[in-house]
Design a protein around this motif. Structure first.
Motif, short mmCIF file in Angstrom:
data_model
loop_
_atom_site.label_atom_id
_atom_site.label_comp_id
_atom_site.label_asym_id
_atom_site.label_seq_id
_atom_site.Cartn_x
_atom_site.Cartn_y
_atom_site.Cartn_z
N THR A 410 55.48 69.41 36.66
CA THR A 410 55.04 69.40 38.06
C THR A 410 55.94 68.52 38.92
N LYS A 413 55.24 64.75 39.34
CA LYS A 413 53.95 64.33 39.91
C LYS A 413 52.89 64.40 38.81
N GLU A 414 51.93 63.48 38.87
CA GLU A 414 50.86 63.44 37.88
C GLU A 414 49.51 63.47 38.57
N THR A 425 49.93 72.57 31.33
CA THR A 425 51.36 72.39 31.11
C THR A 425 51.71 72.69 29.65
N HIS A 427 53.05 70.57 27.71
CA HIS A 427 53.26 69.27 27.08
C HIS A 427 52.46 69.08 25.80
#
Length: 590
Positions: A410, A413-414, A425, A427
């Motif tokens: 993103t 951004k978190e 995501t 991840h």
């Protein structure tokens, strides 16, 4: 039905019709005067005595089995069958007909409780396997034999067969229990009603033209035959006088998807012309904005599909907030109205720009699309903790379709830890595996949307290849990619999973020829209960974003794009050049 399916078993078609004349039970007494049975079926009458001998003439065959069990043919080495592919039951036992049935070394024996022989297969027969079941649904068990014997036909061959031979060939026999000998004669002699066990041959196939390597039976799926030639499976059920192929209902869903919708300034300024706008481009009355022009030239294909999906790259601006473009987008919410008005059913929202409006932007997108009925939003959510929350399952034409959507990131951004909103995501590989396992268990087909790859590169990245393998191993049936803003190759991964590595842009204000060339992924999902899911007719069709200087931005299929439109395009595109670019971008290179 394919040619292979037409020829592989002589259980049906003209042979069955030609032999139907002989379908009635005709009592025949064997030489020893003991056995009375007859074939009731598609191809011939065979007389079987209690010791398993049979009468009947033979015809031609395509393959045979040697004394050692190997598959041979008329000409040595010419059959092409691998002996290992045949599943032979060396030993099997069962109790039926108030007797004991045993198969040993390709010979079948039926014995009474005191051990005396009631029936045994002929010395010339080689029994591959047997099944006990109520094949004709009459409440009584039948004995099914998968056997090798000499001859295609018995003495009653079909009228169109001129001459028999004596080759060894594979057949299916169906027997039922018979508890009398000569019926009325026995009763007249004052003997009891119960007689010795004889098997009535209810039905027999002619020689198999495609060898059956294995078989099973269930009430739901009928007699399931696995063919040695290609491993395909066919299902048969008893209908009237014989076995008939079970043709399952085939369900179909036409699925299409487009790439990124990116509302650059040129797009929302065109949409706000004629409305009361500020210098920042914000409409004082956003309801007046109509973005239907973006989709009007492709809407006819959307309407033809059962399910249509699109990638909404950017989040929506809050009411009264100025619209923004790159690098942090705040797009008009009127895009959602236009997408739904065009006929889209699925909106993929997990992109690198999802958090451009923060966590509130996720909530705003969920609320905006939430006002429409039967719209599935992917890749973002609220209070998502388990795969059952993450995986969206929809149903179309009786097929359950699981949908997931992930982004590579993103843009740094978190999501704040105190918010319940999420964006999916790449991840967490374990989490993705759990999602796809859940999808595989609870749906008929799984489609993965994924925002990945390198921007403006037509080559597939190593990360894309890695995740493609993960998706495939986890049971995904199709993968639809976005993010590079250019077309990337399309392939049938491992020959069965369509992967559209990047559909490019559906519409944007980007100003390179390769960024105005996008694609529509299309495929048909077929499902039936015997064969499961198949993805067929997978294609990648090019689209082009038409951009006029200080004018309309809209999208056409490249095949519908003409010279007049090309002359008005601000990038001076030429149609043959766009087709060449399409061919270049979708071609896989080693």
């Amino acid at each position: 039905m394919t040619d292979k399916r037409k020829k592989n078993l002589m259980l049906l078609t003209a042979l069955a019709a030609g032999a139907a004349f002989f379908a009635s039970v005709i009592p025949v007494v064997t030489d020893d005067g003991r056995g009375v049975t007859a074939l009731k079926g598609a191809s011939e009458n065979v007389t079987v005595s209690s010791n398993g001998s049979f009468s009947g003439e033979a015809s031609d065959s395509t393959a045979a089995v040697g004394n050692d069990g190997s598959v041979i043919s008329d000409e040595e080495g010419s059959s092409g069958w691998d002996p290992e592919v045949l599943s032979r039951t060396e030993h099997k036992e069962a109790d039926a007909f108030d007797a004991h049935i045993s198969l040993n070394d390709k010979k079948l024996l039926i014995t009474s409780k005191d051990g005396s022989t009631l029936w045994e297969s002929d010395a010339d027969w080689q029994i591959q396997d047997f099944i006990l079941c109520d094949i004709d649904k009459d409440g009584e068990q039948e004995l099914l034999l998968l056997a090798w014997r000499h001859g295609n036909f018995g003495e009653h061959k079909p009228f169109f067969v001129e001459e028999n031979n004596n080759d060894l060939s594979q057949h299916i026999f169906i027997f039922s229990k018979r508890n009398d000998n000569t019926g009325e004669a026995k009763e007249a002699n004052g003997e009891g009603e119960e007689g010795e066990l004889f098997l009535r041959s209810e039905w027999m196939s002619s020689a198999m033209h495609d060898i059956v390597s294995d078989w099973t039976y269930s009430e739901a799926d009928g007699l399931e035959l696995t063919l040695a030639s290609d491993g395909s499976v066919m299902h048969y059920a008893w209908q009237g006088w014989g076995l008939k192929e079970m043709i399952p209902e085939v369900k179909r869903v036409k699925f299409i998807a487009f790439g990124d919708v990116i509302a650059h300034e040129q797009i929302w300024r065109y949409a706000t012309e004629g409305t009361d706008t500020t210098d920042t481009g914000v409409s004082a009355d956003p309801v007046k904005e109509d973005y239907g022009f973006l989709f009007e030239n492709v809407k006819y294909r959307i309407e033809e599909a059962d399910i249509a999906a699109i990638v909404q790259e950017t989040p929506f601006a809050a009411a009264g907030e100025p619209y923004r473009e790159f690098p942090d987008f705040a797009s008009p919410s009127g895009l959602a109205d236009a997408e739904i008005g065009a006929g889209f059913d699925v909106i993929a929202c997990a992109t690198n720009h999802t958090l451009d409006e923060g966590a509130e932007g996720i909530g705003r997108m969920l609320d905006t699309y939430g006002k429409f009925q039967d719209i599935t939003v992917l890749g973002i959510g609220e209070d998502i903790a388990n795969p059952e929350d993450q995986v969206k399952i929809i149903e179309s034409n009786g097929i359950r379709i699981a949908l997931v959507d992930y982004t590579y990131g993103t843009n740094g951004k978190e999501i704040p830890p105190d918010t319940a909103y999420t964006v999916d995501t790449l991840h967490d590989e374990d989490g993705i595996t759990a999602d796809l396992d859940y999808a595989d268990e609870n749906a008929d087909v799984t489609i993965v949307f994924v925002h990945w790859g390198n921007e403006y590169e037509k080559e597939i990245s190593d990360e894309q290849l890695k995740w493609t393998e993960v998706f495939y191993e986890c049971g995904a049936d199709a993968v639809i990619g976005s993010h590079p803003h250019v077309l990337q190759p399309f392939e049938m991964y491992e020959g069965e999973m369509p992967v559209f590595y990047s559909l490019g842009n559906f519409v944007s204000g980007q100003d390179k020829p390769e960024t105005v060339l996008g694609g529509m992924a299309s495929f048909t999902i077929e499902y039936d209960r015997f064969n499961g899911v198949r993805i067929i007719e997978a294609e990648l069709e090019p689209v082009i974003t038409h951009q006029e200087a200080r004018g309309i931005y809209t999208t056409y299929f490249l095949r519908d794009y003409d010279i007049d439109l090309a002359d008005r395009h601000r990038l001076d595109v030429d149609i043959p050049g766009m087709w060449r670019m399409y061919d270049d971008h979708i071609s896989l290179t080693e």
